[in-house]
Design a protein around this motif. Sequence first.
Motif, short mmCIF file in Angstrom:
data_model
loop_
_atom_site.label_atom_id
_atom_site.label_comp_id
_atom_site.label_asym_id
_atom_site.label_seq_id
_atom_site.Cartn_x
_atom_site.Cartn_y
_atom_site.Cartn_z
N PHE A 76 7.20 -0.51 1.81
CA PHE A 76 8.25 0.82 0.98
C PHE A 76 7.48 2.13 1.73
CE2 PHE A 76 7.13 4.25 -1.75
CZ PHE A 76 8.49 4.18 -1.96
N ASP A 77 8.33 2.75 2.74
CA ASP A 77 8.75 4.43 3.23
C ASP A 77 8.97 4.90 2.29
OD1 ASP A 77 7.36 2.72 5.97
OD2 ASP A 77 9.59 1.97 6.24
N TRP A 78 7.69 6.15 2.31
CA TRP A 78 7.30 6.98 1.83
C TRP A 78 7.23 8.14 2.17
CZ3 TRP A 78 10.55 7.15 -2.45
CH2 TRP A 78 10.35 8.52 -3.31
N TYR A 79 7.23 9.75 1.53
CA TYR A 79 7.49 10.49 2.29
C TYR A 79 5.69 10.74 2.94
CZ TYR A 79 11.13 11.72 0.08
OH TYR A 79 12.45 11.51 -0.31
N THR A 80 4.71 10.14 2.68
CA THR A 80 3.09 10.01 2.82
C THR A 80 3.38 8.58 3.17
OG1 THR A 80 3.08 8.54 0.01
CG2 THR A 80 3.20 11.26 -0.02
N GLY A 81 3.67 7.77 4.06
CA GLY A 81 3.67 6.85 4.29
C GLY A 81 4.38 5.48 3.81
N THR A 82 3.52 4.01 4.73
CA THR A 82 4.10 3.00 4.95
C THR A 82 3.60 2.31 3.32
OG1 THR A 82 5.34 2.99 6.68
CG2 THR A 82 5.31 0.93 5.25
N TYR A 83 3.76 1.50 2.55
CA TYR A 83 2.98 1.08 1.48
C TYR A 83 3.27 -0.54 1.76
CZ TYR A 83 2.11 5.33 0.06
OH TYR A 83 1.06 7.12 0.42
N THR A 84 2.39 -1.65 1.01
CA THR A 84 3.19 -2.90 0.98
C THR A 84 3.41 -3.03 -0.75
OG1 THR A 84 1.83 -3.42 2.66
CG2 THR A 84 2.51 -5.16 0.96
N LEU A 85 4.71 -3.62 -1.41
CA LEU A 85 4.36 -3.55 -2.53
C LEU A 85 4.21 -4.93 -3.13
CD1 LEU A 85 9.25 -3.20 -1.59
CD2 LEU A 85 7.07 -1.17 -3.15
N GLU A 86 3.76 -4.34 -4.37
CA GLU A 86 3.40 -6.03 -4.54
C GLU A 86 3.93 -5.91 -6.21
OE1 GLU A 86 -1.03 -7.09 -7.20
OE2 GLU A 86 -1.08 -7.42 -5.01
N TRP A 87 4.74 -7.11 -6.35
CA TRP A 87 5.94 -6.77 -7.13
C TRP A 87 4.93 -7.36 -9.30
CZ3 TRP A 87 9.66 -4.04 -7.74
CH2 TRP A 87 9.89 -3.82 -5.95
N LEU A 88 5.08 -6.20 -10.03
CA LEU A 88 4.35 -7.13 -11.69
C LEU A 88 5.65 -7.29 -12.01
CD1 LEU A 88 3.12 -3.46 -11.60
CD2 LEU A 88 2.21 -5.87 -10.96
N ASP A 89 5.38 -8.40 -13.00
CA ASP A 89 6.23 -8.72 -14.18
C ASP A 89 5.38 -8.63 -15.66
OD1 ASP A 89 8.34 -9.87 -12.65
OD2 ASP A 89 6.86 -11.40 -11.79
N GLY A 90 6.54 -8.62 -16.42
CA GLY A 90 5.57 -9.19 -17.48
C GLY A 90 5.07 -7.44 -17.96
N VAL A 91 4.20 -7.86 -18.74
CA VAL A 91 3.25 -7.02 -19.60
C VAL A 91 2.71 -5.78 -19.14
CG1 VAL A 91 3.03 -7.84 -21.53
CG2 VAL A 91 1.07 -8.83 -19.73
N ASP A 92 2.56 -7.06 -17.80
CA ASP A 92 1.60 -5.84 -16.27
C ASP A 92 3.17 -4.60 -16.01
OD1 ASP A 92 -0.33 -7.14 -15.79
OD2 ASP A 92 0.26 -8.37 -15.08
N ALA A 93 3.98 -4.81 -15.63
CA ALA A 93 5.62 -4.31 -15.88
C ALA A 93 5.51 -3.06 -16.49
CB ALA A 93 6.79 -5.44 -15.18
N GLU A 94 5.93 -3.95 -17.49
CA GLU A 94 5.65 -3.37 -18.91
C GLU A 94 4.57 -1.78 -19.18
OE1 GLU A 94 6.51 -5.09 -22.05
OE2 GLU A 94 8.19 -6.37 -21.45
N ALA A 95 3.27 -2.16 -18.68
CA ALA A 95 2.33 -0.95 -19.28
C ALA A 95 2.55 -0.48 -17.93
CB ALA A 95 1.12 -2.29 -19.32
N VAL A 96 2.49 0.11 -17.32
CA VAL A 96 2.66 0.94 -15.96
C VAL A 96 3.51 1.63 -16.10
CG1 VAL A 96 3.00 1.19 -13.04
CG2 VAL A 96 1.30 -0.56 -13.56
N ALA A 97 5.02 0.97 -16.22
CA ALA A 97 6.19 1.56 -16.90
C ALA A 97 6.25 2.67 -17.81
CB ALA A 97 7.58 0.98 -16.90
N ARG A 98 5.30 2.72 -18.96
CA ARG A 98 5.46 2.98 -19.77
C ARG A 98 4.18 4.24 -19.69
NH1 ARG A 98 5.01 -0.80 -23.29
NH2 ARG A 98 2.54 -1.06 -22.88
N GLU A 99 3.15 4.06 -18.73
CA GLU A 99 1.90 5.19 -18.46
C GLU A 99 2.60 5.94 -18.06
OE1 GLU A 99 -2.12 5.50 -16.75
OE2 GLU A 99 -1.83 3.55 -17.28
N HIS A 100 3.27 5.51 -17.07
CA HIS A 100 3.85 6.51 -15.61
C HIS A 100 5.43 6.81 -15.67
CE1 HIS A 100 -0.13 6.36 -13.55
NE2 HIS A 100 0.07 4.34 -13.80
N PHE A 101 5.87 5.86 -15.62
CA PHE A 101 7.41 6.32 -15.95
C PHE A 101 8.56 6.42 -16.79
CE2 PHE A 101 5.98 3.48 -12.40
CZ PHE A 101 6.58 4.38 -11.32
N THR A 102 7.85 6.69 -18.39
CA THR A 102 8.59 7.16 -19.39
C THR A 102 8.65 8.42 -19.79
OG1 THR A 102 7.03 5.98 -20.56
CG2 THR A 102 9.06 4.74 -19.99
#
Length: 120
Positions: free
Chosen positions: A94-120
Amino acid sequence: MRKSGPDPVDQRLGPYRNRVARLLDEGALAGYAHLEMEVWWQVEGAFWRRRWTNGRELPHWHVALRDAEGKWTYSDAVGDDVDETLRELAASQFDWYTGTYTLEWLDGVDAEAVAREHFT
């Protein structure tokens, strides 16, 4: 305004649609990314007969990065080069303005928790 047909769907983006990932910088957690798809159209015609044409589905990144003091910063961007985005996603990069990062995909409750905390 009239659209020239149904919203286009780019099937190549399917595996990444509405996904959440950890962003790793040399193995350490740097933040999170949420990837959703949006349809963008070109507007054509005289102002009294405008229409939307040439719709394309594009990736819209929402990013939460943690700085050295632990403070979260949020930003977003729409990528207009789908082929380049797909190459990066296939390489878990993942190339972003601040650098290049490695993506580690999340699923299930982990993805839901992160989405709720940071993206809603």
